[in-house]
Motif scaffolding. Structure first.
Motif, PDB file in Angstrom:
ATOM      1  N   SER A 144       0.831  -1.195   0.000  1.00  0.00           N
ATOM      2  CA  SER A 144       0.000   0.000   0.000  1.00  0.00           C
ATOM      3  C   SER A 144       0.874   1.258   0.000  1.00  0.00           C
ATOM      4  CB  SER A 144      -0.906   0.001   1.241  1.00  0.00           C
ATOM      5  OG  SER A 144      -1.537   1.257   1.397  1.00  0.00           O
ATOM      6  N   SER A 145       0.410   2.261  -0.740  1.00  0.00           N
ATOM      7  CA  SER A 145       1.101   3.552  -0.713  1.00  0.00           C
ATOM      8  C   SER A 145       0.541   4.459   0.365  1.00  0.00           C
ATOM      9  CB  SER A 145       0.983   4.244  -2.080  1.00  0.00           C
ATOM     10  OG  SER A 145      -0.375   4.478  -2.401  1.00  0.00           O
ATOM     11  N   GLY A 146      -0.412   3.959   1.147  1.00  0.00           N
ATOM     12  CA  GLY A 146      -1.017   4.742   2.215  1.00  0.00           C
ATOM     13  C   GLY A 146      -2.398   5.244   1.837  1.00  0.00           C
ATOM     14  N   SER A 147      -3.137   5.663   2.818  1.00  0.00           N
ATOM     15  CA  SER A 147      -4.500   6.151   2.603  1.00  0.00           C
ATOM     16  C   SER A 147      -4.492   7.434   1.774  1.00  0.00           C
ATOM     17  CB  SER A 147      -5.164   6.426   3.956  1.00  0.00           C
ATOM     18  OG  SER A 147      -6.337   7.176   3.797  1.00  0.00           O
ATOM     19  N   ASN A 148      -5.549   7.628   0.985  1.00  0.00           N
ATOM     20  CA  ASN A 148      -5.689   8.846   0.182  1.00  0.00           C
ATOM     21  C   ASN A 148      -6.403   9.973   0.928  1.00  0.00           C
ATOM     22  OD1 ASN A 148      -4.419   7.789  -2.096  1.00  0.00           O
ATOM     23  ND2 ASN A 148      -6.309   6.861  -2.840  1.00  0.00           N
TER      24      ASN A 148
END
Length: 465
Positions: free
Chosen positions: A151-155
């Motif tokens: 995951s690139s992290g929450s948007n």
């Protein structure tokens, strides 16, 4: 504790709920970390987020405390592994975390690439021995990483530079081009880029201040050398981001220069009409590889930008925009000020789309010399999303630009239009200017082997009708 026996004494993250208030051994992939800094007490601290093949969400928070900043882990690359021994599992509300104690815990960091050796590139000062079972587990996790998209992290808080605003905390995915220490400010500064342009700002202050206190050309106290600047992309804003003062050793422990990252929990402020990013003591860094989907997506959008109709134009304009100026050659593609300042050499001419943020002298009466317009010299401060520069408007080119030698009241009106000033204001008043975009040609002249570079505005005419 069957999970510990099956994994060579290592507990998987999804099983940690059974080990609250107990000390365990963990092995995980480091996705995110904070920069080492002094805690509120006498210790040094950093915070990691890790996952393994049993659980990727939520990511496990690991708080690490040591007596020396050099003893904190320094994660070098995306997907590196950390082996943590004798860390305490805690639960706050429904969230689990691990705590590393300086007197009883230990760690070792490993290259996350499959096929790498099993020697840690950093470990605790305490003697650290790795068992055969732990080595097998490291290889298993490395192999799992090969085919897994992390995951690139929450948007939820993610913004691009084109969307930033003051006094708002946000996350930024960007490439870190450079890190340096600003001696005058006593702060470390990052130079970051995401392929977009920051929003244009209004310019505060009195024009009469320009003589003794001119607008700065950059946020940093001293300009970067040309060799460093040439490593920056010439299109898109390179935002200056200053660290919190708690990061006294930031440059020694920041490992992401030249890499794509996600900076979590940063903010921006405005200084002299320029955007200035700020790292907080709670900011964290998530590393990406060049092959990660999020990086591919950002670079795809950037390539589409420069190959499309916009080219090197600021994203706040477009080819159909109506400018206050006309130029002698209408079909010449524009370039950015950063391109001109860093990549062009010799006596060249370029078309630019810029804003005039300051003029000196600004008083129309200054341009009424009995000796004629051939002696007129006006210094303009130009900016686009990539840079600020000084440019000179002189002699015949001054006459061409302003349509002859207009009387003072007409010239004053034209200068105010160029600067985006209210018509009823004068340069002695505190005001806010909102300069419009103009198209102009710049003529670069070099001397002294390229060490002296002077920019002249030429082949351009102001259109006020």
């Amino acid at each position: 504790m069957s999970s510990q026996r099956n994994q060579g004494g290592i507990v998987r993250i999804k099983e940690l709920a059974m080990h609250v208030k107990h000390k365990v051994n963990l092995l995980g992939v480091v996705l995110e970390f904070s920069i080492p800094r002094k805690s509120q007490g006498t210790d040094y601290v950093c915070v990691l987020k890790i996952v393994d093949d049993s659980q990727q969400s939520p990511e496990l928070l690991v708080n690490i405390f040591t007596s020396s900043i050099d003893q904190l882990p320094r994660v070098l690359s995306p997907r590196d592994l950390i082996l943590l021994k004798n860390v305490m599992i805690k639960k706050h509300q429904a969230e689990l975390s691990a705590v590393f104690y300086k007197d009883s815990s230990s760690f070792a960091l490993f290259d996350g690439n499959s096929g790498s050796n099993l020697l840690p590139y950093q470990s605790s000062p305490q003697r650290f021995e790795i068992t055969e079972a732990e080595e097998r587990r490291i290889n298993v996790l490395r192999q799992w990483c090969v085919g897994f998209e992390f995951s690139s992290g929450s948007n939820d808080y993610l913004l691009s530079l084109k969307d930033i605003s003051e006094h708002r905390y946000f996350d930024l995915v960007c490439k870190v081009f450079h890190v340096s220490y600003d001696d005058s400010k006593g702060l470390w500064m990052l130079f970051v880029w995401d392929g977009t342009d920051v929003p244009p700002l209004s310019i505060p202050g009195k024009l009469e201040d320009e003589e003794h206190n001119p607008l700065p050309l950059h946020i940093e106290s001293s300009p970067l050398d040309l060799e460093t600047l040439r490593n920056f992309f010439p299109v898109g804003t390179v935002l200056r981001v200053s660290t919190d003062r708690s990061y006294e050793n930031f440059g020694r422990y920041f490992t992401a220069t030249g890499k794509w990252v996600r900076i979590r929990n940063m903010s921006c402020q405005v200084s002299s009409g320029m955007w200035h990013g700020l790292l907080q003591s709670s900011s964290k860094i998530r590393l990406f590889s060049d092959n990660d989907n999020v990086v591919w997506d950002y670079m795809r959008r950037f390539r589409e930008r420069i190959s499309g109709g916009h080219g090197h134009m600021p994203i706040w304009t477009d080819p159909s925009s109506q400018f206050l100026t006309e130029v002698d050659w209408v079909n010449v593609a524009s370039v950015t000020l950063m391109k001109i300042a860093t990549q062009l050499q010799g006596n060249v001419r370029c078309c630019c789309i810029v804003r005039v943020v300051s003029i000196h002298p600004f008083q129309a009466e200054h341009y009424s010399s009995p000796n004629g317009s051939s002696e007129y010299t006006m210094k303009l401060t130009l900016e686009d999303p990539t840079a600020r520069i000084h440019a000179l408007l002189c002699g015949k080119e001054w006459v061409k630009f302003f349509g002859g030698s207009p009387p003072p009241d007409v010239l004053t009106k034209k200068i105010k239009m160029l600067l985006g000033m209210p018509e009823h204001e004068d340069g002695n008043d505190d005001m806010v200017r909102n300069p419009p975009w103009i198209k102009c040609f710049l003529h670069l002249k070099e001397s002294d082997g390229g060490r002296n570079r002077v920019y002249y505005i030429r082949w351009t005419k102001l259109v006020t009708d």
